[in-house]
Write a protein that holds these residues in place. Structure first.
Motif, mmCIF file in Angstrom:
data_model
loop_
_atom_site.group_PDB
_atom_site.id
_atom_site.type_symbol
_atom_site.label_atom_id
_atom_site.label_comp_id
_atom_site.label_asym_id
_atom_site.label_seq_id
_atom_site.Cartn_x
_atom_site.Cartn_y
_atom_site.Cartn_z
ATOM 1 N N ASP A 142 0.871 -1.167 0.000
ATOM 2 C CA ASP A 142 0.000 0.000 0.000
ATOM 3 C C ASP A 142 0.909 1.219 0.000
ATOM 4 N N SER A 143 0.507 2.238 -0.677
ATOM 5 C CA SER A 143 1.302 3.457 -0.676
ATOM 6 C C SER A 143 0.468 4.583 -0.099
ATOM 7 N N ARG A 144 1.082 5.309 0.790
ATOM 8 C CA ARG A 144 0.433 6.499 1.327
ATOM 9 C C ARG A 144 0.640 7.671 0.372
ATOM 10 N N ILE A 145 1.411 7.460 -0.694
ATOM 11 C CA ILE A 145 1.694 8.497 -1.684
ATOM 12 C C ILE A 145 0.612 8.466 -2.764
ATOM 13 N N GLU A 146 0.090 9.617 -3.061
ATOM 14 C CA GLU A 146 -1.016 9.782 -4.008
ATOM 15 C C GLU A 146 -0.757 9.095 -5.349
ATOM 16 N N ASN A 147 -1.720 8.263 -5.777
ATOM 17 C CA ASN A 147 -1.702 7.588 -7.075
ATOM 18 C C ASN A 147 -0.460 6.736 -7.313
ATOM 19 N N TRP A 148 0.157 6.255 -6.259
ATOM 20 C CA TRP A 148 1.372 5.450 -6.386
ATOM 21 C C TRP A 148 2.430 6.201 -7.191
ATOM 22 N N ASP A 149 2.437 7.512 -7.091
ATOM 23 C CA ASP A 149 3.409 8.345 -7.807
ATOM 24 C C ASP A 149 4.702 8.370 -7.006
ATOM 25 N N ILE A 150 5.390 7.237 -7.007
ATOM 26 C CA ILE A 150 6.550 7.082 -6.127
ATOM 27 C C ILE A 150 7.854 7.004 -6.901
ATOM 28 N N ARG A 151 8.871 7.521 -6.265
ATOM 29 C CA ARG A 151 10.257 7.321 -6.668
ATOM 30 C C ARG A 151 10.939 6.682 -5.464
#
Length: 164
Positions: A142-151
């Protein structure tokens, strides 16, 4: 960087996102993309708080192990996170997916260790010798970052996007 105020603020943002089940903008706006040490310091701040609140680490996770996912995120290495007892569910035990924000399911191989891994860098032989056995596992990330917009720094700070 290692600015304690930035670390505490980002750790709190991630905790609040998880508690409220609301995503946040990427933390890379506050951590340079190459500042991996600060990202791990943010992760560690939340791990330390969970332990202080009575949670227990039962394992570690390695994420971003696929070259395809690394390319997608523009990284060249895996990330690491902590797994807590409250994240573990047994066979046929329902998982509370409604408590998550934007879960994804992944098939995994779990190694159950019989001996600690104590070196800074381990060989495959070290890992084999330390392992008691391997299990098929399901990981819910799960990502707490919006829309899985992760680096890389986003997922590291977010405990390697761990959930269940």
């Amino acid at each position: 960087m290692h600015d304690a105020n930035v670390i505490d603020a980002l750790a709190a943002r991630l905790r609040n996102a998880e508690a409220s089940r609301q995503t946040i903008s990427p933390v890379r706006g506050d951590i340079p993309l190459d500042d991996i040490a600060t990202a791990y310091a943010v992760q560690q701040a939340n791990v330390d708080l969970r332990i202080a609140n009575g949670e227990r680490i039962v394992g570690r996770k390695i994420g971003l192990t696929s070259l395809a996912v690394q390319k997608q995120l523009g990284v060249d290495q895996p990330d690491f996170g902590a797994l807590f007892a409250g994240m573990a569910y047994g066979d046929s035990e329902p998982m509370p997916l409604a408590t998550l924000i934007q879960p994804k399911v992944e098939a995994e191989i779990a190694l159950v260790l019989e001996h600690d891994l104590t070196h800074d860098k381990h060989t495959f032989v070290d890992i084999l010798r330390a392992s008691a056995y391997a299990l098929a596992a399901i990981e819910v990330v799960d990502s707490r970052i919006e829309n899985w917009d992760i680096r890389f720094v986003d997922t590291v700070a977010d405990n390697a996007s761990s959930a269940l």
